[in-house]
Design an enzyme around this catalytic site. Structure first.
Site, PDB file in Angstrom:
ATOM      1  N   GLU A 193       0.815  -1.223   0.000  1.00  0.00           N
ATOM      2  CA  GLU A 193       0.000   0.000   0.000  1.00  0.00           C
ATOM      3  C   GLU A 193       0.847   1.272   0.000  1.00  0.00           C
ATOM      4  O   GLU A 193       0.473   2.280  -0.608  1.00  0.00           O
ATOM      5  CB  GLU A 193      -0.960   0.006   1.205  1.00  0.00           C
ATOM      6  CG  GLU A 193      -2.175  -0.906   1.042  1.00  0.00           C
ATOM      7  CD  GLU A 193      -1.891  -2.379   1.262  1.00  0.00           C
ATOM      8  OE1 GLU A 193      -0.759  -2.712   1.699  1.00  0.00           O
ATOM      9  OE2 GLU A 193      -2.784  -3.211   0.999  1.00  0.00           O
ATOM     10  N   HIS A 234     -11.978  -5.093   9.088  1.00  0.00           N
ATOM     11  CA  HIS A 234     -12.583  -4.926   7.756  1.00  0.00           C
ATOM     12  C   HIS A 234     -13.914  -4.198   7.886  1.00  0.00           C
ATOM     13  O   HIS A 234     -14.875  -4.536   7.194  1.00  0.00           O
ATOM     14  CB  HIS A 234     -12.847  -6.285   7.097  1.00  0.00           C
ATOM     15  CG  HIS A 234     -11.634  -6.963   6.540  1.00  0.00           C
ATOM     16  ND1 HIS A 234     -10.649  -7.493   7.328  1.00  0.00           N
ATOM     17  CD2 HIS A 234     -11.249  -7.194   5.260  1.00  0.00           C
ATOM     18  CE1 HIS A 234      -9.716  -8.036   6.558  1.00  0.00           C
ATOM     19  NE2 HIS A 234     -10.048  -7.864   5.302  1.00  0.00           N
TER      20      HIS A 234
END
Ligand SMILES: Cc1ncc(C[n+]2csc(CCOP(=O)(O)OP(=O)(O)O)c2C)c(N)n1
Length: 658
Positions: free
Chosen positions: A387, A456
């Protein structure tokens, strides 16, 4: 290779950096420099050698110990010294100071005060060069300590995966701040790490400008032939403390003495038989120049505060016209984002779309499906699971004229790479006073869905909206998913778009009108004069459902969908507060404490104090970790019933009870 500078010229350039740094030290002692500075004393041969062989069109990034690189790139020494002394005449107008200075006009793209953070950005610039086929090379320096940063490895992996023309120049001076490299790092040679990543790597005598020039010249050739990246480890030594006030109590006398023996100026005199007479003459000439510079800097005033807010974002842009005769189609939210990306890829060749699993697979939610097939592997591609490299390369590519639209698969994952948004993208325009900027788009999706775990499911808009220099939006309808994505792509600044996973399958009418609006602006989704519900994202639907039920109870609520949290539509908030008689509920799915609702509530209190009929109420997820079990999630998630309860509380409140 014929060394391009004569030995005396090389000596002069190194002596110039040496004396510049010593003068900076002196200016600091005289009180002309606020804060600390990191000098490159002992490391002068590396920028001088490297810049003797790179082309003027090549680009350089450096660490915060980068004054030598800026000088070697050809930046104006007075503007550099003035910047280090935080003067308005400084190359960055006093915004960067010593550790973040830049001179993009001469290819010096900037220092970085976050160690290792420049590598992914440099890779992004290299990616833009590669895409344009212009054979430009990017060099990024880093310290031996920065070799241990995750972003460093990510950048190398990313650059290797795409054969990027970038030279990673590790200046190994044996120390990372106050800790010797040997205490934290196994193995003597950091260059070996490159081999593990499939990157050509070499160990180089960093105290000899000729050896440096040879190594950089070969590395640049490798890069220009499409075989990059290359890692060069320059062995060097730090002749001073980590920073200007460092007394080096942690360093042995033997180590300091060993560093002195490596002094590149003395080495060059020996290697090239420079006579003492020549050296003294050059030293004296340089000293006179530097003394003159310093005297000018001493006389310069502090920067004027006027303009301190300028260059945070681009100035307001002209409105956009919706395409005439655009078809309107019913489509799902995820498809609307896909249509917007397709529209942008078709219209603007600098648009790139990349991220994890987004190309061949089309994204884990199908948002980018079919794009690689239609627009090719150069413009739509899968990346390593890295990322920091994704975001950092986007910063670099954007600075270099591309329009990257990158995906972070889950908002929760952005935390491993937040630096590239919070410390990097946010600063580019401001520090460079709009000489360069980072027009990039970061898409991610968030929120709770049945079974999603605590890693999540988080709603992170408040964290991102906290950062001046970026913009943040949350589309709540398929139409907005389309229009806001295009608005973000047309924007000249970094924009984060937070989609909501639970809404991906929601369908609605979408006018495929191309870019038709600018970033910013809330939308009134329902009119009512008894109270206002201010919300965004998935809570818009909950607010509308609550408003329908409240109407049956005799309370007419208006619903304002903020859409963009930064910039925030203060005017729309003012209007809705006035129209609702000063009764306001703010609803969001994010945790209540320090959620964006707190900001909206505080603004309303501060700006519309006299209009409030009751204190502003918040409806949000209570502060707890989000469990995976749907039954437990239901217990925690705010919904229409919570909004109705808050509305009833508001309705029963009267100012006279205060
Ligand atoms: C991400 C990050 N962590 C920690 C620091 C604090 N810090 C500043 S300089 C430095 C040492 C860096 O050492 P090295 O990379 O070897 O560079 P050198 O100082 O030797 O040039 C550290 C830990 C920082 N600026 N950024």
């Amino acid at each position: 290779m014929a060394y391009p500078y004569s030995p005396l010229d090389a000596y002069r350039r190194m002596a110039y950096i040496r004396q510049f740094e010593e003068k900076v030290l002196e200016l600091g002692q005289e009180g002309h420099v606020a804060g600390s500075v990191h000098l490159c004393l002992g490391q002068e041969a590396i920028p001088v050698g490297a810049m003797s062989v790179l082309q003027p069109t090549d680009k350089v990034f450096s660490t915060y110990r980068g004054h030598g690189w800026a000088l070697a790139c050809g930046a104006d020494p007075l503007a550099l010294m003035a910047e280090i002394a935080q003067r308005g005449e400084g190359v960055n107008g006093g915004r960067a100071g010593s550790p973040m200075l830049s001179a993009p006009d001469v290819g010096f793209m900037g220092e970085n005060s976050i160690i290792g953070a420049g590598l992914p950005i440099a890779s992004g610039v290299a990616m833009a060069n590669q895409m344009r086929g212009d054979k430009g090379v990017v060099l990024t320096s880093l310290g031996d300590g920065a070799m241990n940063q995750g972003g460093t490895t990510e950048a190398m992996i990313f650059a290797a995966a795409r054969n990027l023309p970038v030279i990673f120049a590790c200046e190994n001076n044996g120390w990372a701040e106050m800790t010797p490299t040997s205490a934290t790092t196994r193995g003597e040679h950091l260059a070996r790490r490159g081999q593990g990543l499939g990157i050509e790597s070499h160990i180089v005598d960093g105290n000899d400008p000729v050896a440096v020039a040879e190594a950089v010249s070969k590395a640049a050739e490798v890069c220009r032939s499409g075989e990059g990246p290359v890692l060069l480890e320059f062995k060097t030594a730090r002749l001073s403390g980590h920073y200007n006030k460092d007394i080096q109590h942690y360093r042995s006398a033997e180590d300091i003495e060993a560093a002195r023996k490596e002094d590149p100026l003395l080495r060059l005199r020996e290697l090239e038989n420079i006579t003492a007479e020549d050296a003294q003459r050059i030293d004296a000439e340089v000293a006179a120049e530097i003394a003159e510079l310093a005297e000018k800097v001493r006389q310069l005033p502090a920067p004027s505060a006027e303009g301190v807010f300028e260059h945070l974002y681009a100035p307001e842009l002209p409105a956009l016209q919706a395409r005439a005769d655009a078809p309107t189609k019913d489509m799902a939210y995820f498809r609307a984002v896909n249509e917007a990306l397709k529209d942008a890829l078709k219209r603007r060749e600098e648009v790139l779309v990349y991220g994890e699993d987004i190309a061949v697979a089309g994204g884990v939610f199908g948002v980018t499906r079919g794009l690689q097939k239609e627009f090719g592997e150069q413009r739509v591609f899968d990346t390593p699971i890295a990322e920091t490299a994704i975001l950092g390369s986007a910063v670099g590519a954007a600075v270099a004229g591309m329009k990257p639209v990158v995906e972070i698969m889950w908002a929760d994952f952005v935390f491993v790479a937040l630096d590239q948004i919070v410390n990097q993208a946010s600063n580019v325009r401001y520090v460079n006073r709009s000489k360069i900027h980072a027009p990039m788009v970061i898409r991610m999706q968030q929120g709770v869905t049945p079974g999603s775990c605590a890693q999540h499911s988080q709603s992170i808009e408040a964290i991102l909206s906290h950062v001046p220099g970026i913009k943040v939006g949350l589309p709540a309808t398929p139409q907005d998913a389309y229009a806001m994505t295009l608005a973000a792509i047309e924007d000249p600044d970094p924009v984060v778009l937070i989609e909501h996973r639970s809404m991906y399958q929601d369908t609605g009418a979408v006018s495929l009108s191309g870019p038709s609006e600018r970033v910013g602006g809330a939308a009134v989704r329902r009119e009512g004069t008894d109270l206002a519900i201010i919300t965004w994202g998935p809570m818009v639907a909950a607010a509308l459902a609550a408003a329908d039920e409240l109407a049956e109870l005799g309370l007419e609520a208006s619903v304002l969908d903020l859409r963009w949290l930064r910039p925030l539509d203060d005017e729309a908030i003012a209007e809705i507060v006035a129209r609702s008689g000063g009764r306001v509920i703010i609803a969001h799915q994010a945790f209540q404490s320090s959620g964006f609702g707190a900001e909206v509530s505080a603004r309303i209190t501060e700006k519309h104090f006299d209009q409030l009929a009751a204190p502003v109420l918040r409806v949000a997820t209570p502060d707890v970790r989000m469990p995976s079990a749907p039954a437990l999630q239901d217990e925690l998630l705010p919904g229409p019933a919570d909004i109705i309860k808050a509305a009833q509380r508001l309705a029963s409140h009267s100012l006279s009870t205060r």
